[in-house]
Every structure is written in C-alpha cells, then in structure tokens.
Design a protein around this motif. Structure first.
Motif, PDB file in Angstrom:
ATOM      1  N   GLU A 296      64.279 -50.102 109.678  1.00  0.00           N
ATOM      2  CA  GLU A 296      64.303 -50.539 110.989  1.00  0.00           C
ATOM      3  C   GLU A 296      65.093 -49.744 112.129  1.00  0.00           C
ATOM      4  O   GLU A 296      64.967 -50.089 113.342  1.00  0.00           O
ATOM      5  CB  GLU A 296      64.679 -52.196 111.098  1.00  0.00           C
ATOM      6  N   ASP A 344      59.661 -51.993 115.007  1.00  0.00           N
ATOM      7  CA  ASP A 344      59.071 -52.212 113.571  1.00  0.00           C
ATOM      8  C   ASP A 344      59.896 -51.731 112.385  1.00  0.00           C
ATOM      9  O   ASP A 344      60.753 -50.799 112.765  1.00  0.00           O
ATOM     10  CB  ASP A 344      57.569 -51.570 113.597  1.00  0.00           C
ATOM     11  N   ARG A 345      59.289 -52.278 111.266  1.00  0.00           N
ATOM     12  CA  ARG A 345      60.053 -51.663 110.052  1.00  0.00           C
ATOM     13  C   ARG A 345      58.980 -50.952 109.301  1.00  0.00           C
ATOM     14  O   ARG A 345      57.889 -51.494 108.952  1.00  0.00           O
ATOM     15  CB  ARG A 345      60.666 -52.824 109.169  1.00  0.00           C
ATOM     16  N   THR A 346      59.096 -49.636 108.977  1.00  0.00           N
ATOM     17  CA  THR A 346      57.744 -48.816 108.640  1.00  0.00           C
ATOM     18  C   THR A 346      58.770 -47.467 107.872  1.00  0.00           C
ATOM     19  O   THR A 346      59.640 -47.210 107.961  1.00  0.00           O
ATOM     20  CB  THR A 346      57.219 -48.371 110.024  1.00  0.00           C
ATOM     21  N   PHE A 385      58.708 -55.846 103.220  1.00  0.00           N
ATOM     22  CA  PHE A 385      59.097 -56.236 104.667  1.00  0.00           C
ATOM     23  C   PHE A 385      58.662 -55.241 105.724  1.00  0.00           C
ATOM     24  O   PHE A 385      59.332 -55.682 106.917  1.00  0.00           O
ATOM     25  CB  PHE A 385      60.767 -56.384 104.567  1.00  0.00           C
ATOM     26  N   THR A 387      56.663 -54.452 108.973  1.00  0.00           N
ATOM     27  CA  THR A 387      56.018 -55.172 109.943  1.00  0.00           C
ATOM     28  C   THR A 387      54.710 -54.575 110.486  1.00  0.00           C
ATOM     29  O   THR A 387      54.329 -53.515 110.363  1.00  0.00           O
ATOM     30  CB  THR A 387      56.782 -55.330 111.115  1.00  0.00           C
ATOM     31  N   ASP A 389      51.539 -55.443 113.667  1.00  0.00           N
ATOM     32  CA  ASP A 389      50.982 -56.231 114.849  1.00  0.00           C
ATOM     33  C   ASP A 389      49.816 -56.120 115.178  1.00  0.00           C
ATOM     34  O   ASP A 389      48.742 -55.676 114.346  1.00  0.00           O
ATOM     35  CB  ASP A 389      52.050 -55.691 115.847  1.00  0.00           C
ATOM     36  N   THR A 392      48.120 -52.779 114.564  1.00  0.00           N
ATOM     37  CA  THR A 392      47.917 -52.021 113.361  1.00  0.00           C
ATOM     38  C   THR A 392      46.715 -51.902 112.933  1.00  0.00           C
ATOM     39  O   THR A 392      45.890 -52.622 112.852  1.00  0.00           O
ATOM     40  CB  THR A 392      48.772 -52.715 112.578  1.00  0.00           C
TER      41      THR A 392
END
Length: 443
Positions: A296, A344-346, A385, A387, A389, A392
């Motif tokens: 993140e 975002d977490r990616t 986990f 994320t 939106d 996406t």
C-alpha cells in the motif's frame, strides 16, 4: 530478577576469512588473509580479515587501501554461497545437541541457544556445554568459535563481545552480580551491544559515559531524550532482558515491508540512475507477485557522492566489532527520496513502475553523481487484500498477472538472467551481474 535460565551466544571467529583459510589449508591464526573482491578498487571494504591480521591491529572490515603496505597477505574473492553452506553445516551440528526451538540464528555467523534444559541432560556446566559445541564445530569444519554465557540473552551477548576476549578458553560468563561488578563501569560504552556512537554522544550531553551512569540518571530525562527506546536502555543498563528465545520465535510483526538496495560501483548520472531504478523496481515487484503479496506504499532513497573534503570525518571512526565506520557518516551523506502512500493495494507492474518513476523524477537531483539506491514497499499484506475500484479491468489485470507469473516460472527454471528487460542490456545496468551474486557479492 530471576536467574533460572542460561543462554549461550556463539560467534564463529572471523567467519568468512576462517572459511577461506580452511579451504586453503591455512591456519587463520598465523596466515594473513583478506576476503575482498580484487576486481574492485582499493576503496572496497574487506568483508573479513583473518585473526592473524586482527592481531596486527588491523581493523575488521577496513578498506583495502587501509591495510599497511608492509603487510603481506592473501586476498580471497568472496564466495557467499560457500559461507552460507558452511553456516548451514554448523547449524546442523548444533541441532545434534539441541532442539531447533531453543536456537535463534542472529546472523550467518552468530546464534543464541537456550541451554537451560540441556545442562542437566548432559550433566555439564554452562561453560562445558558451550565448549562441547565449539569443539564439535572445530573438529568437523576447522572453524574456531568464541562464546558468551549469561543468565539472559543480553548478558550472554555482552559476555561474548567483552568478557570472552579476556579469558583463555574464549568463553565469557556474566550473571547479574558479575555484570554489576565489571560491565556497568566498562568504557567505552559503545562496546555494549546496541549502543552506537549516536546514543553515546547523546548520553555524553548528560555527563554519562558508562552503564552505571545510565542507572543513576533520572528516567524521565532518558524518556525525553530517547522516547520509548529508553526502556531498552534502562533495562540493559541494569543487566535486565526479559525477552526469551521462545518469545522471539513466536513474534509476528504488526506490519510488514520489503526492500532492496545497492551501492553503485561509481558515480552514476541522473539518467544512469534511472536505469538501475527500473531494474530494482522491476525485481521487487516480481518478488511481491512471487510471494502473493500486495503493498500500500512505496519508498525511494537516493544517496549521492560525498564531496572530497568530507571523506575524513571530523569526529573519527567507530568500530563495533563488525566493521569500522565514520561517526555521523550516514547523516553527512546527501540524499533524496521519500515514501508515497498509494490509493490502492496492488502488485501490478503497470501501476507500481510509473509510481516509482514519478517519485524518482520528482525528488532526485540531476547535478550530483548517485552512489546508492534503495527501493521498498510498505504495508505489505497477502494478495487477497488487493483493492479494486469502478475503473478496474479484471480481465486486463488477470492477463498481466498471468504474464508476471510466466516470467517468474522462466527465471525459476532457467535462472534469473534467462529473461531480462531491454534496459538490463545497457552499459550501466547492474541487474545481470547482481543476479549472479548473493548479498551484493559473488556467490
């Protein structure tokens, strides 16, 4: 304080140099040997020197040019894979005598052992138990060791670092009474584990130069100066360490991070540094994918070449036993960078790489040669986990992840250099060479 436990801290003496001596049939206590890369300049740091050279007053992890010209020595190119294999062999020797639950590997050449249940089992004193392990290592590998015995982990470490140097059997011992008698007034205070020149300088402002002085200080003043870290300093000044090996092994951090860094072989320009950044970020992103993690936040550190007139530090050098460094050197190195929290977490390359490039372009100077680059991820959590939106594209993301996993599969089967991005084929790229190294040194 309860002293119903006994710990042993074992250190393999001048480990890398001793391994190289054994490989050559040399006695590390009589042969002058330096572990350093002869392909690098004389400013390169010696990873280790033999005990014979230390007896000549030469500092461990000095630079090659600092070795006196009249000292003749053998230079051994670092072989990190060999050292790791030898360390694993020695660890397996320990496992013949103790359970893995009672060992904590502190570094490649040092470990802590909770000896408490084994003293009655083997009907030995703590020193006899340490000697048994040291003798077994020497007989099977030719590597000599020193040890510290203490009634807690801190006392065992201090016994190793200080007391063991002054006894014939190279096994130091500290209990609470002996600590108060000999160590609390020991100087310099930087000989004590976890007290470097920065802490010593801050204590000196209060006229404190040893641990007894810390004990006599007002605790409120210590907390104002050091914050929560004052608790560790106060405990250690009194010879207290409540943590056990069992607690260390059971510990799970509340947050995770991962990173990578390298010192460049010479001063790199802004554009050349950008090449290395792309390589490092690419590899770190693939590591996220390989471990099924997402991040993140991301971070960047760019260190620049120091001015020539700053080469010799005004405050001198500090040698903590694992290498000499200039006092305050880190603070004197000009650097830029920062940390950016993401929306975002990616772990997608298409999202993370542009963010690294933006951070580099926004913060990196163009007028100074670059000598160090570090990249990192924070807030690292399992991939579930990640994320999403409203914008996406699930199919596009699935396709990119499939490609990333295919790249990992190729590298895993054929080696890290089997598949490279075009940037790694340029002159100033470092990834191809580093892919053949361990910890920045030849495997």
């Amino acid at each position: 304080m309860s002293e119903d436990r006994t710990y042993v801290c074992i250190d393999l003496k001048c480990f890398y140099a001793s391994v190289e001596c054994v490989q050559r049939g040399l006695d590390p206590f009589t042969a002058n040997l330096v572990v350093a890369d002869p392909d690098r300049t004389e400013k390169t740091i010696c990873l280790a020197i033999s005990p014979a050279m230390k007896d000549l007053g030469i500092s461990n992890r000095c630079r090659v040019f600092e070795i006196p010209k009249d000292v003749r020595y053998t230079m051994a190119k670092p072989r990190m894979k060999l050292y790791m294999e030898t360390s694993a062999d020695i660890y397996s020797i320990y496992l013949r005598y103790v359970s893995p639950e009672d060992i904590h590997a502190y570094s490649i050449d040092e470990c802590f052992i909770d000896a408490t249940p084994y003293l009655s089992l083997y009907r030995m004193t703590a020193k006899q138990f340490a000697a048994m392990l040291m003798d077994a290592v020497f007989k099977e590998t030719g590597i000599c060791a020193t040890a510290g015995v203490g009634t807690n982990l801190f006392l065992a470490k201090v016994a190793l670092d200080i007391t063991a140097k002054h006894v014939d059997d190279h096994i130091g011992y500290l209990d609470q009474a002996e600590f108060e008698l000999t160590i609390q007034t020991h100087m310099p205070i930087t000989d004590i584990w976890n007290i470097g020149p920065g802490i010593a300088k801050r204590l000196a402002k209060f006229g404190v130069y040893d641990l007894r002085g810390v004990c006599q200080m007002d605790e409120d003043a210590l907390y104002r100066e050091f914050g929560v870290n004052a608790e560790y300093l106060i405990d250690h000044a009194h010879g207290i360490e409540p943590c056990t090996i069992a607690e260390i092994q059971a510990y799970e951090p509340s947050s995770h991070s991962m990173g990578s860094g390298q010192v460049l072989p010479c001063g790199y320009s802004y554009d050349e540094g950008l090449i290395v950044l792309k390589e490092m970020a690419d590899q770190l992103i693939l590591e996220l994918v390989e471990k099924h993690l997402v991040a993140e936040s991301l971070s960047l550190y760019v260190g620049y070449e120091k001015e020539k007139d700053a080469e010799v530090p005004a405050e001198g050098y500090f040698d903590g036993g694992h290498g000499r460094r200039s006092i305050g050197a880190r603070g004197n190195i000009p650097h830029t960078g920062g940390t950016r929290r993401q929306t975002d977490r990616t772990n997608l390359h298409s999202k993370l790489m542009p963010r690294f490039l933006d951070l580099y372009r926004e913060t990196t100077r163009t007028d100074k040669p670059i000598r160090r680059i570090n990249v990192g991820f924070g807030g690292v959590v399992p991939e579930e986990f990640a994320t999403v939106d409203l914008f996406t594209d699930p199919e596009a993301e699935a396709e990119e992840k499939s490609l990333q996993k295919a790249m990992l599969a190729v590298k895993d089967k054929f080696g890290k250099n089997a598949l490279l991005r075009g940037v790694s084929l340029t002159e100033k790229a470092t990834a191809r060479e580093r892919n053949e190294q361990v910890g920045g040194h030849h495997a």
